[in-house]
Design a protein around this motif. Structure first.
Motif, short mmCIF file in Angstrom:
data_model
loop_
_atom_site.label_atom_id
_atom_site.label_comp_id
_atom_site.label_asym_id
_atom_site.label_seq_id
_atom_site.Cartn_x
_atom_site.Cartn_y
_atom_site.Cartn_z
N SER A 100 0.81 -1.23 0.00
CA SER A 100 0.00 0.00 0.00
C SER A 100 0.84 1.28 0.00
N LYS A 101 1.97 1.30 0.66
CA LYS A 101 2.80 2.50 0.77
C LYS A 101 3.84 2.51 -0.35
N TRP A 102 3.84 3.56 -1.18
CA TRP A 102 4.72 3.56 -2.35
C TRP A 102 6.21 3.53 -2.00
N PRO A 103 6.69 4.19 -0.92
CA PRO A 103 8.13 4.07 -0.62
C PRO A 103 8.54 2.62 -0.32
N ALA A 104 7.70 1.92 0.45
CA ALA A 104 7.99 0.51 0.75
C ALA A 104 7.95 -0.32 -0.52
N ALA A 105 7.03 0.01 -1.41
CA ALA A 105 6.92 -0.74 -2.67
C ALA A 105 8.18 -0.54 -3.52
N LEU A 106 8.69 0.70 -3.59
CA LEU A 106 9.90 0.96 -4.37
C LEU A 106 11.11 0.24 -3.78
N ARG A 107 11.21 0.21 -2.46
CA ARG A 107 12.32 -0.52 -1.83
C ARG A 107 12.22 -2.01 -2.14
N HIS A 108 10.99 -2.52 -2.15
CA HIS A 108 10.77 -3.93 -2.48
C HIS A 108 11.14 -4.22 -3.93
N THR A 146 2.28 0.35 -10.65
CA THR A 146 1.02 0.55 -9.93
C THR A 146 1.17 1.32 -8.61
N PRO A 147 2.19 1.04 -7.78
CA PRO A 147 2.31 1.80 -6.52
C PRO A 147 2.54 3.29 -6.72
N LEU A 148 3.03 3.69 -7.89
CA LEU A 148 3.30 5.11 -8.17
C LEU A 148 2.10 5.81 -8.78
N ASP A 149 1.11 5.04 -9.19
CA ASP A 149 -0.05 5.63 -9.87
C ASP A 149 -0.97 6.31 -8.85
N GLY A 150 -1.33 7.55 -9.14
CA GLY A 150 -2.27 8.25 -8.28
C GLY A 150 -1.66 8.96 -7.09
N ILE A 151 -0.33 9.02 -6.99
CA ILE A 151 0.29 9.69 -5.83
C ILE A 151 0.66 11.13 -6.15
N GLY A 152 0.46 11.55 -7.41
CA GLY A 152 0.75 12.93 -7.76
C GLY A 152 1.82 13.12 -8.82
N LEU A 153 2.30 12.03 -9.39
CA LEU A 153 3.29 12.10 -10.46
C LEU A 153 2.60 12.01 -11.82
N ASP A 154 3.18 12.67 -12.83
CA ASP A 154 2.66 12.44 -14.18
C ASP A 154 3.26 11.15 -14.72
N ASP A 155 2.81 10.74 -15.89
CA ASP A 155 3.23 9.44 -16.42
C ASP A 155 4.74 9.36 -16.67
N VAL A 156 5.32 10.47 -17.17
CA VAL A 156 6.76 10.48 -17.44
C VAL A 156 7.54 10.34 -16.14
N ALA A 157 7.13 11.06 -15.12
CA ALA A 157 7.82 10.99 -13.83
C ALA A 157 7.71 9.61 -13.21
N MET A 158 6.55 8.96 -13.37
CA MET A 158 6.38 7.59 -12.87
C MET A 158 7.37 6.65 -13.53
N ASP A 159 7.43 6.72 -14.85
CA ASP A 159 8.33 5.84 -15.59
C ASP A 159 9.79 6.12 -15.23
N GLN A 160 10.16 7.39 -15.10
CA GLN A 160 11.54 7.74 -14.78
C GLN A 160 11.94 7.25 -13.39
N ALA A 161 11.03 7.38 -12.43
CA ALA A 161 11.33 6.91 -11.07
C ALA A 161 11.56 5.40 -11.06
N LEU A 162 10.68 4.67 -11.76
CA LEU A 162 10.83 3.21 -11.81
C LEU A 162 12.09 2.82 -12.57
N THR A 163 12.35 3.50 -13.69
CA THR A 163 13.56 3.20 -14.47
C THR A 163 14.82 3.43 -13.66
#
Length: 250
Positions: A100-108, A146-163
């Motif tokens: 549920s928490k996006w920071p924990a999801a990114l660490r995972h 999915t954990p980054l969707d809806g937290i306030g990032l646009d699509d490009v920022a979501m992809d860049q963070a994950l990349t």
């Protein structure tokens, strides 16, 4: 240093193999899925250099020409192997989309990609190329975005963070793999290796002054610490995403 593996191939044929692989058993009693399992096992145990079409045919128990009836060539084989291996990244583990928490999801995401790459170290030997549009990669991408969707990032920022997360995980795994290989083939510990070259290095440096790098180098472990690098890098990405959420661009 492993040879660079080619990843060029017939894109249309590859898509067909990725999404609609032949499942019926041939006269040899083998399926494409079994060929891929054997290829992954061979690469995982002996490295990517050991994986040739002829060697794989022997491993599978078919003739070389018969093997080409399952997979058209080495480039397509690598793509199929990568997609199948990637699909197993979260096998037996929680998926990022379930956290549920996006920071924990990114660490995972970072931890699983790092550990999975070390479990299948041949993956880090394959050079980057165009995206693989197979089910393993696309479903994994969906789970990790999915954990980054809806937290306030646009699509490009979501992809860049994950990349960014995936890139540092891959780099850390490649670095750790190289360290493990060096240690496995050396008769010296890291400290012994450094001691053996230290005096000669300082003699050759002569009057060259490196005060900052000398201090930093002495602070760090001789071979570096890939896992700590990964942790710090992920913290940096999380801090950057937090700033973007708090102060969205106009």
């Amino acid at each position: 240093m492993p040879r660079t593996a080619s990843r060029s191939g017939d894109p249309i044929k590859l898509l067909q193999l990725l999404w609609a692989p032949e499942t019926k058993v041939g006269r040899s009693g083998t399926t494409v899925a079994e060929v891929l399992d054997q290829a992954i096992d061979l690469a995982s145990s002996e490295g990517l250099d050991a994986l040739t079409m002829r060697r794989l045919a022997t491993q599978v128990g078919v003739g070389a020409m018969t093997l080409y009836g399952y997979v058209p060539g080495k480039p397509e084989l690598l793509e199929l192997m990568l997609d199948k291996a990637i699909a197993r990244t979260y096998k037996g583990h929680q998926k990022p989309a379930q956290i549920s928490k996006w920071p924990a999801a990114l660490r995972h995401v970072a931890t699983r990609n790092y550990e999975h790459a070390l479990e299948h170290s041949w993956v880090v030997e394959v050079p980057p190329a165009r995206p693989i549009l197979g089910p393993g990669h696309l479903l994994k991408y969906e789970d990790e975005l999915t954990p980054l969707d809806g937290i306030g990032l646009d699509d490009v920022a979501m992809d860049q963070a994950l990349t960014h997360i995936l890139s540092v995980a891959q780099h850390a795994a490649r670095w750790e793999h190289a360290i493990q290989q060096a240690r496995a083939t050396s008769t010296l510990t890291d400290d012994q290796w450094w001691y053996s070259v230290e005096s000669s290095l300082y003699t050759l440096l002569g009057d060259v002054q490196l005060p900052v790098s000398n201090r930093v180098g002495q602070t760090l472990a001789n071979a570096g610490d890939p896992s700590q690098f990964l942790t710090r890098s992920v913290d940096t990405v999380i801090a950057d995403v937090s700033r973007q959420i708090e102060t969205p661009t106009a």
